[in-house]
Design an enzyme around this catalytic site. Structure first.
Site, PDB file in Angstrom:
ATOM      1  N   ASP A 199       0.864  -1.169   0.000  1.00 25.82           N
ATOM      2  CA  ASP A 199       0.000   0.000   0.000  1.00 25.82           C
ATOM      3  C   ASP A 199       0.909   1.230   0.000  1.00 25.82           C
ATOM      4  OD1 ASP A 199      -2.393   1.641   0.461  1.00 25.82           O
ATOM      5  OD2 ASP A 199      -1.549   1.910   2.460  1.00 25.82           O
ATOM      6  N   ASP A 241      -6.916  -1.577   4.015  1.00 26.56           N
ATOM      7  CA  ASP A 241      -6.015  -2.672   3.671  1.00 26.56           C
ATOM      8  C   ASP A 241      -6.405  -3.989   4.342  1.00 26.56           C
ATOM      9  OD1 ASP A 241      -4.356  -0.885   2.222  1.00 26.56           O
ATOM     10  OD2 ASP A 241      -3.404  -0.261   4.083  1.00 26.56           O
ATOM     11  N   ASP A 268      -1.404  -0.531   6.201  1.00 22.83           N
ATOM     12  CA  ASP A 268      -1.558   0.025   7.539  1.00 22.83           C
ATOM     13  C   ASP A 268      -2.975   0.480   7.860  1.00 22.83           C
ATOM     14  OD1 ASP A 268      -1.566   2.272   5.818  1.00 22.83           O
ATOM     15  OD2 ASP A 268      -0.983   3.565   7.478  1.00 22.83           O
TER      16      ASP A 268
END
Length: 675
Positions: free
Chosen positions: A368, A571, A567
């Site tokens: 990410d 996600d 995080d």
């Protein structure tokens, strides 16, 4: 007029939370009792072993063997009860597992010892009372139980992830009903109702803006660090945070149809569909256990047919004792305990043996962007003077009009001015223009700060600034013009900047021949700009939370072993869907609960360390399995041929366990670095 929800209608939700918390503490209490019980059994086993060699005087009816019997019996039938249950279930399903071998071996050793102490006449051979194997069965049960409980301690609590996702939902909402604004339970909102969302409130459900203008922080769901400006016609997502203005919205999706509910569903499905990887020890024992039982009975039958029943019994016991998987029971937990402890010292939490098994074949790492490779907050990156002034002049004016602003971009500009120790003059006549920028008077000059549209509405030509703005925007930055008295004075660019260690981590992963993918909900231009800085070739941008999990599934369907590093709440489904979910420690609790590996230090370089340490720990597990079996493999044929006394067999089994523990301890001395 606003009406608050009556207290008695709000109590059930608080009571539900209390019940969930109570269940959570009870679960921990059960686990603590289990660990204490395992510790007690180890103490009893140690006492039995010491008693074997202790010069204890015999008392009437309480001989040395009776004391051993009293000490070991609770271990055999209370501590070993789970093995008897597992054996019975295996027999019912016509399979033989490690529980069966543990139960059979310890029961034979225990029953033989009981016969020696209480009914020696039924044995076809004279046996001394000290030649019993009580301590052998006790040690086996205690160590295997300890191994099981060590695994329970590090087991992932998948329900916690879903619970934390649910906690993002606001408890109450302000809804317009019968012409009045009322406070109602958020779950009672119906599609089509009008919602009133004030600054600082979370949006209770998905909807469309009808009135008002504001900036909304959607980073928890989309991964986009920059706030999104909302005006009539704009879409809002339940669970996101309203930062500034008051919004009146029409609820479009409620209940299970909202984006947040879909994320919860995706996490639940991904965790439920993730099959538990069968441990290597179980795979081996599927063949080893039946073979041991067959060899033991063949040895017994062979010696019995040869007319030597005492030797047949001793050979049978020796084979079962030498093959009892005491070392096998601790082979995986011992390496795990050391490996997990070493990882924790480096700021890494690893959740279970299945993570280590998957790390061995890992060949794709998906990152990410926001908060993982980048800092997750906007910072001033460029200041471009346009009228011959200095960077300090441009920043001073821009920060002056933004002083006191709650907008993240404004906060970044003020923070940059403070970092440079620039004194800020007072602003007069401050005015925020929704979706465009701000204006005010500074030192008698009219100052504007905003986008092209702001200057267009003021009929100010920004052609000279446009080329420079396009260059900055191509780099993924948000460029704003500072105007003074009707003329462009400078440009301030703000962007979410890279973490200092991000490039080093990417280079280290590339050296491991691991494919790297950047997956983000951010716009494609910004994502590609970040990827160029890091040397990442594959970029998948503008991805919704549900699509992230789908992309991970697609990669896995190609036969790839995929790790996802993230995080945020957005996600969580992808972390749960990946073969290995790696959660950044500074991220949301949901991401951390869903991840298989957690980086406490918020250092993306720890991704590489975690992968390398996982592989090293798994290597130790395999080595331990070798040491656990080598003594069995050598000792079983010797025992079957009658050349191995059960006492020697027990010693060999203890040596096997010692080898496993020493080999695991060597893991603490291993050096795991990026180099």
């Amino acid at each position: 007029m606003q009406h608050r929800l009556p207290a008695h209608l709000r109590e059930p939700r608080a009571r539900d939370r209390l019940d969930a918390q109570t269940r959570y503490h009870r679960a921990h209490g059960v686990l603590a009792l289990a660990i204490l019980r395992a510790g007690a059994f180890i103490a009893l086993a140690a006492g039995a072993t010491l008693l074997t060699w202790a010069p204890i005087p015999a008392l009437p009816w309480f001989t040395w063997g009776v004391w051993l019997f009293i000490l070991v019996t609770p271990v055999q039938f209370i501590g070993g009860w789970s093995f008897y249950v597992g054996s019975w279930q295996a027999i019912r399903t016509r399979t033989i597992n490690m529980d069966f071998l543990i139960a059979l071996g310890t029961t034979v050793a225990y029953a033989y010892s009981v016969a020696v102490v209480f009914a020696p006449n039924i044995l076809p051979v004279k046996v001394e009372e000290r030649e019993v194997y009580f301590e052998v069965s006790a040690v086996i049960i205690a160590f295997v139980l300890l191994g099981k409980y060590m695994e329970e301690i590090i087991k992932k609590r998948s329900s916690a992830a879903v619970r934390k996702l649910m906690d993002l939902r606001p408890a109450v909402a302000h809804v317009v009903r019968a012409g009045a604004e009322v406070e109602v339970p958020a779950e009672s909102i119906m599609a089509g109702e009008i919602l009133v969302v004030r600054p600082g409130d979370r949006i209770p459900t998905d909807g469309e803006v009808l009135e008002g203008a504001s900036s909304v922080d959607e980073s928890m769901l989309t991964g986009e660090s920059m706030p999104v400006e909302k005006s009539p016609g704009g879409k809002v997502i339940g669970g996101t945070l309203n930062r500034s203005g008051v919004l009146r919205c029409c609820a479009t999706r409620v209940g299970k149809d909202t984006a947040l509910s879909q994320i919860i569903k995706l996490v639940e499905e991904a965790q439920a569909s993730t099959a538990q990887v069968q441990r290597i020890a179980d795979q081996v024992t599927a063949y080893f256990v039946p073979a041991v039982v067959i060899v033991a009975f063949l040895a017994f039958s062979g010696w019995w047919l040869a007319g030597n029943f005492p030797q047949a019994l001793l050979a049978f016991i020796a084979v079962l004792i030498i093959s009892c998987p005491c070392a096998l029971g601790v082979a995986t937990p011992a390496a795990l305990m050391v490996g997990v402890g070493k990882a924790a010292e480096a700021g890494i939490l690893i959740r279970g043996a299945e993570v280590l098994e998957r790390a061995r074949k890992l060949n794709v790492v998906v990152f990410d962007k926001t908060g993982t490779l980048t800092k997750g907050e906007p910072n001033v990156t460029d200041i471009v003077p346009l009228d011959g002034g200095t960077e300090a002049d441009v920043l001073r004016l821009g920060a002056a009009v933004e002083f006191g602003s709650e907008h993240p971009l404004g906060e970044a500009i003020v923070r940059a001015a403070k970092h440079r120790a620039i004194a800020l003059p007072q602003v007069v006549g401050f005015e925020a223009i929704a979706g465009q920028g701000i204006r005010g008077q500074v030192d008698g000059h009219q100052v504007l700060l905003g986008n092209r549209h702001l200057f267009s509405t003021q009929s100010i030509d920004v052609a000279d600034a446009d080329t420079k703005m396009q260059r900055l925007e191509q780099e993924g930055k948000t460029a704003m013009i500072v105007g003074v008295d009707g003329k462009p004075s400078g440009i301030i660019a703000v962007a979410d900047t890279l973490k200092p260690e991000a490039r080093e981590a990417i280079d280290a992963l590339r050296s491991e021949r691991i494919e790297i993918v950047l997956l983000t909900g951010d716009n494609e231009r910004t994502a590609k700009a970040i990827a160029r800085q890091l040397g990442i070739d594959r970029v998948i941008a503008e991805v919704l939370p549900g699509d992230k999990a789908e992309i991970i599934r697609r990669l896995r369907s190609e036969g790839k072993m995929v790790a996802m590093v993230g995080d945020g709440v957005n996600d969580a489904p992808a972390l749960a869907t990946a073969n290995i979910g790696i959660a950044i420690g500074s991220g949301s609790d949901v991401a951390k609960e869903t991840g298989g590996i957690i980086l406490i230090k918020d250092d993306v370089c720890e991704v590489v360390i975690a992968i390398r340490l996982s592989r090293l720990t798994l290597r130790k597990v395999k080595q331990n399995l070798f040491w656990a079996f080598i003594y069995n493999s050598i000792g079983i044929p010797i025992a079957a041929l009658g050349f191995l006394n059960p006492i020697v067999a027990a010693a060999a089994m203890a040596l096997s366990s010692l080898s496993v523990i020493i080999n695991s301890a060597l893991l603490k001395r291993a050096k795991v670095t990026l180099a």
